[in-house]
Design a protein around this motif. Structure first.
Motif, PDB file in Angstrom:
ATOM      1  N   ALA A 159       0.830  -1.210   0.000  1.00 32.64           N
ATOM      2  CA  ALA A 159       0.000   0.000   0.000  1.00 32.64           C
ATOM      3  C   ALA A 159       0.863   1.257   0.000  1.00 32.64           C
ATOM      4  O   ALA A 159       0.669   2.171  -0.806  1.00 32.64           O
ATOM      5  CB  ALA A 159      -0.930  -0.016   1.211  1.00 32.64           C
ATOM      6  N   ALA A 160       1.831   1.325   0.924  1.00 29.97           N
ATOM      7  CA  ALA A 160       2.674   2.523   1.023  1.00 29.97           C
ATOM      8  C   ALA A 160       3.587   2.674  -0.191  1.00 29.97           C
ATOM      9  O   ALA A 160       3.821   3.793  -0.658  1.00 29.97           O
ATOM     10  CB  ALA A 160       3.497   2.473   2.302  1.00 29.97           C
ATOM     11  N   ALA A 161       4.093   1.550  -0.709  1.00 27.38           N
ATOM     12  CA  ALA A 161       4.922   1.626  -1.906  1.00 27.38           C
ATOM     13  C   ALA A 161       4.121   2.161  -3.085  1.00 27.38           C
ATOM     14  O   ALA A 161       4.631   2.964  -3.888  1.00 27.38           O
ATOM     15  CB  ALA A 161       5.494   0.238  -2.233  1.00 27.38           C
ATOM     16  N   ALA A 162       2.855   1.737  -3.207  1.00 23.40           N
ATOM     17  CA  ALA A 162       1.996   2.220  -4.297  1.00 23.40           C
ATOM     18  C   ALA A 162       1.737   3.714  -4.179  1.00 23.40           C
ATOM     19  O   ALA A 162       1.711   4.439  -5.183  1.00 23.40           O
ATOM     20  CB  ALA A 162       0.677   1.445  -4.302  1.00 23.40           C
ATOM     21  N   VAL A 163       1.547   4.206  -2.955  1.00 18.01           N
ATOM     22  CA  VAL A 163       1.351   5.644  -2.751  1.00 18.01           C
ATOM     23  C   VAL A 163       2.623   6.404  -3.116  1.00 18.01           C
ATOM     24  O   VAL A 163       2.585   7.421  -3.822  1.00 18.01           O
ATOM     25  CB  VAL A 163       0.931   5.931  -1.292  1.00 18.01           C
ATOM     26  N   ALA A 164       3.775   5.912  -2.636  1.00 15.16           N
ATOM     27  CA  ALA A 164       5.041   6.587  -2.911  1.00 15.16           C
ATOM     28  C   ALA A 164       5.330   6.649  -4.410  1.00 15.16           C
ATOM     29  O   ALA A 164       5.845   7.650  -4.915  1.00 15.16           O
ATOM     30  CB  ALA A 164       6.178   5.876  -2.187  1.00 15.16           C
ATOM     31  N   MET A 165       4.970   5.590  -5.131  1.00 11.17           N
ATOM     32  CA  MET A 165       5.270   5.491  -6.563  1.00 11.17           C
ATOM     33  C   MET A 165       4.240   6.199  -7.445  1.00 11.17           C
ATOM     34  O   MET A 165       4.427   6.293  -8.656  1.00 11.17           O
ATOM     35  CB  MET A 165       5.366   4.025  -6.972  1.00 11.17           C
ATOM     36  N   GLY A 166       3.162   6.695  -6.877  1.00  9.29           N
ATOM     37  CA  GLY A 166       2.136   7.339  -7.680  1.00  9.29           C
ATOM     38  C   GLY A 166       1.340   6.345  -8.501  1.00  9.29           C
ATOM     39  O   GLY A 166       0.991   6.604  -9.653  1.00  9.29           O
ATOM     40  N   PHE A 167       1.002   5.194  -7.880  1.00  5.37           N
ATOM     41  CA  PHE A 167       0.158   4.194  -8.525  1.00  5.37           C
ATOM     42  C   PHE A 167      -1.301   4.330  -8.096  1.00  5.37           C
ATOM     43  O   PHE A 167      -2.170   3.660  -8.657  1.00  5.37           O
ATOM     44  CB  PHE A 167       0.638   2.783  -8.178  1.00  5.37           C
ATOM     45  N   THR A 168      -1.569   5.152  -7.102  1.00 11.80           N
ATOM     46  CA  THR A 168      -2.902   5.298  -6.522  1.00 11.80           C
ATOM     47  C   THR A 168      -3.026   6.680  -5.898  1.00 11.80           C
ATOM     48  O   THR A 168      -2.009   7.294  -5.533  1.00 11.80           O
ATOM     49  CB  THR A 168      -3.156   4.207  -5.459  1.00 11.80           C
ATOM     50  N   SER A 169      -4.253   7.152  -5.756  1.00 15.31           N
ATOM     51  CA  SER A 169      -4.454   8.451  -5.121  1.00 15.31           C
ATOM     52  C   SER A 169      -4.141   8.378  -3.627  1.00 15.31           C
ATOM     53  O   SER A 169      -3.512   9.278  -3.072  1.00 15.31           O
ATOM     54  CB  SER A 169      -5.890   8.924  -5.342  1.00 15.31           C
ATOM     55  N   PHE A 170      -4.589   7.301  -2.988  1.00 14.35           N
ATOM     56  CA  PHE A 170      -4.298   7.050  -1.580  1.00 14.35           C
ATOM     57  C   PHE A 170      -4.490   5.567  -1.321  1.00 14.35           C
ATOM     58  O   PHE A 170      -4.864   4.817  -2.228  1.00 14.35           O
ATOM     59  CB  PHE A 170      -5.183   7.881  -0.649  1.00 14.35           C
ATOM     60  N   GLU A 171      -4.274   5.145  -0.101  1.00 16.16           N
ATOM     61  CA  GLU A 171      -4.454   3.747   0.262  1.00 16.16           C
ATOM     62  C   GLU A 171      -5.143   3.627   1.617  1.00 16.16           C
ATOM     63  O   GLU A 171      -5.177   4.569   2.403  1.00 16.16           O
ATOM     64  CB  GLU A 171      -3.098   3.017   0.314  1.00 16.16           C
ATOM     65  N   ILE A 172      -5.693   2.450   1.838  1.00 15.86           N
ATOM     66  CA  ILE A 172      -6.280   2.117   3.140  1.00 15.86           C
ATOM     67  C   ILE A 172      -5.416   1.028   3.750  1.00 15.86           C
ATOM     68  O   ILE A 172      -5.345  -0.090   3.234  1.00 15.86           O
ATOM     69  CB  ILE A 172      -7.729   1.614   2.995  1.00 15.86           C
ATOM     70  N   GLY A 173      -4.737   1.345   4.832  1.00 18.47           N
ATOM     71  CA  GLY A 173      -3.883   0.378   5.505  1.00 18.47           C
ATOM     72  C   GLY A 173      -4.520  -0.145   6.777  1.00 18.47           C
ATOM     73  O   GLY A 173      -5.596   0.304   7.197  1.00 18.47           O
ATOM     74  N   THR A 174      -3.846  -1.104   7.397  1.00 22.16           N
ATOM     75  CA  THR A 174      -4.264  -1.624   8.695  1.00 22.16           C
ATOM     76  C   THR A 174      -3.061  -1.567   9.631  1.00 22.16           C
ATOM     77  O   THR A 174      -1.908  -1.567   9.180  1.00 22.16           O
ATOM     78  CB  THR A 174      -4.767  -3.076   8.592  1.00 22.16           C
ATOM     79  N   ASP A 175      -3.312  -1.516  10.947  1.00 17.25           N
ATOM     80  CA  ASP A 175      -2.211  -1.386  11.897  1.00 17.25           C
ATOM     81  C   ASP A 175      -2.604  -2.029  13.227  1.00 17.25           C
ATOM     82  O   ASP A 175      -3.516  -1.575  13.902  1.00 17.25           O
ATOM     83  CB  ASP A 175      -1.878   0.093  12.111  1.00 17.25           C
TER      84      ASP A 175
END
Length: 454
Positions: A159-175
């Motif tokens: 999820a975070a890699a996709a955000v950093a790379m500009g593959f998605t507008s944002f992501e929904i993560g879990t923690d």
């Protein structure tokens, strides 16, 4: 930063709303970037581009007709594969669910869709979200965009890699043990771990029959390229069905009035010299900007006890994904009672301070480690071998207490890799931690795309 894929969600949604770009154009742009750049990252592992394109056409048609538009109208996204996503394969990274196609969305996915978000695909994670890396037997390994020999953090690493790379507008993560915070810190993006219970966590695939119950400690939260996006998405995702409606605290008008502590290192889990140097730089910048920071601020608790109790509670909360029957309920209640005593210690601390700045991880982003497990792996810190389990000490002592924590991008350490901090606040103080993290991010340069994203 001229590439529209690297803009914030607020900016992208505004462009669509004003008709300066169509949803279809933005969707196709993300798809092109994924197909061209994700080969060496391996973040977006399940893709439904055809459906996303059709939904983007519908979003554009609705705008042209003057129909009401949600806050995320026409905005394309990916979703961590730990979340149930209607009509899209959702595996939790486990072979047992490799052919699982849910008929319903996780509540948080449904809330994003109601505001007009369009799901393009799913992002990678470790099996049952159970590691600080992102690899599994179905989809393989996700690499860190800043150095592909290293992991992107976990469990929301894809999820975070996709955000950093500009593959998605944002992501929904879990923690549950740091799974938003590590990836945000390791990839140089924004992440918010909400106060426990603020965002509904049904639809979480952490075991074969997952999706119905809400696990202790576990939270869902946004991963983004701006603090403004965190605030927007927290408002969209938060629990709003009576009688459980989340009411969060306000933010002072002048952040310089905040009482801020800095707990940057401790003998219970000493941090690497590169991490410490970078954390000191963050606090120095805050002080130069007019905030008073108390570097001696500490809650009156044993941090090692808090960390190990947190790890014990996390292991119990995730036990449905193991063969263990777990402890008897009386044992859990006794440990929970101790947790509540430590939560009171945190509450007492936050009667004197508004927030505290802490490390996320005791080392910078580390090389892939797929042999062994949490107990047997080791990492090098200041030239010495340390147990892998130390990775979660700074995060579990916060998570087990149900506290909000926001991770801003703070630039690169001496080794050229992102290093983050976590801004921790009182229970329900989510807006405050986002605001202070926003200040830190601004001072430290904010989101910067990795070179391979350009």
């Amino acid at each position: 930063m001229s590439d529209i894929a690297l803009l914030s969600t607020v900016e992208q949604a505004g462009l669509i709303r004003r008709g300066e770009i169509s949803s279809r154009e933005l969707t196709e742009h993300f798809i092109e970037r994924i197909e061209r750049l994700d080969g060496e990252i391996n973040s977006v592992i399940t893709r439904d581009f055809e459906t996303a394109a059709a939904e983007s056409d519908s979003a554009d048609a609705a705008r042209q007709k003057g129909e009401p538009m949600g806050l995320l109208h026409g905005v394309p996204i990916t979703v961590k594969d730990a979340l149930q996503t209607k009509n899209l394969k959702s595996t939790g990274g486990a072979t047992e669910l490799q052919n699982n196609v849910p008929t319903n969305d996780a509540a948080v996915v449904a809330s994003v869709r109601r505001e007009g978000g369009i799901v393009m695909g799913k992002t990678n994670l470790p099996r049952w979200s159970g590691d600080i890396q992102a690899y599994n037997d179905i989809f393989g390994t996700t690499n860190n965009p800043w150095d592909i020999s290293r992991g992107p953090g976990g469990s929301s690493g894809g999820a975070a890699a996709a955000v950093a790379m500009g593959f998605t507008s944002f992501e929904i993560g879990t923690d549950i043990g740091g799974s938003i915070r590590f990836p945000a810190a390791f990839n140089g993006v924004w992440g918010h771990k909400p106060s426990f219970g603020v965002i509904p966590t049904t639809g979480y695939l952490d075991h074969v029959n997952g999706g119905v119950n809400e696990a202790d400690i576990n939270v869902f939260g946004p991963i983004t390229r701006s603090a403004q996006d965190l605030e927007l998405l927290l408002g969209i995702m938060k629990r709003d069905s009576p009688p459980w409606v989340a009411e969060l605290g306000s933010v002072p008008q002048n952040l310089n009035d905040l009482r801020v502590g800095a707990w940057l290192d401790d003998e219970f889990c000493p941090v690497d010299s590169e991490v410490r140097e970078h954390l000191d730089k963050i606090v120095n910048e805050l002080e130069k900007d007019g905030l008073s920071v108390d570097r001696t601020a500490r809650p009156e608790l044993d941090p090692d006890e808090g960390a190990m109790l947190g790890l014990w509670l996390v292991q119990r909360a995730t036990s449905q994904s193991t063969d263990s029957d777990g402890p008897g309920h009386r044992i859990w209640l006794d440990q929970h009672a101790r947790r509540e005593e430590l939560r009171l210690k945190w509450a007492q601390f936050f009667s004197n301070y508004d927030a505290v700045i802490m490390p996320v991880c005791f080392v910078p982003p580390f090389e892939h480690q797929q042999d062994g497990d949490f107990r047997s792996r080791t990492l090098i810190c200041n030239g010495e071998e340390r147990g892998y389990i130390d990775v979660v000490k700074w995060t579990t002592m916060v998570g087990m207490a149900y506290l909000p924590s926001t991770v801003p991008p703070t630039g690169l350490g001496a080794s050229g890799l992102p290093i983050g901090c976590q801004v921790v606040g009182p229970y329900g103080g989510d807006k405050l931690t986002i605001a202070l993290a926003g200040r830190i991010g601004d001072l430290m340069g904010g989101y910067q795309p990795p070179p391979r994203a350009l």
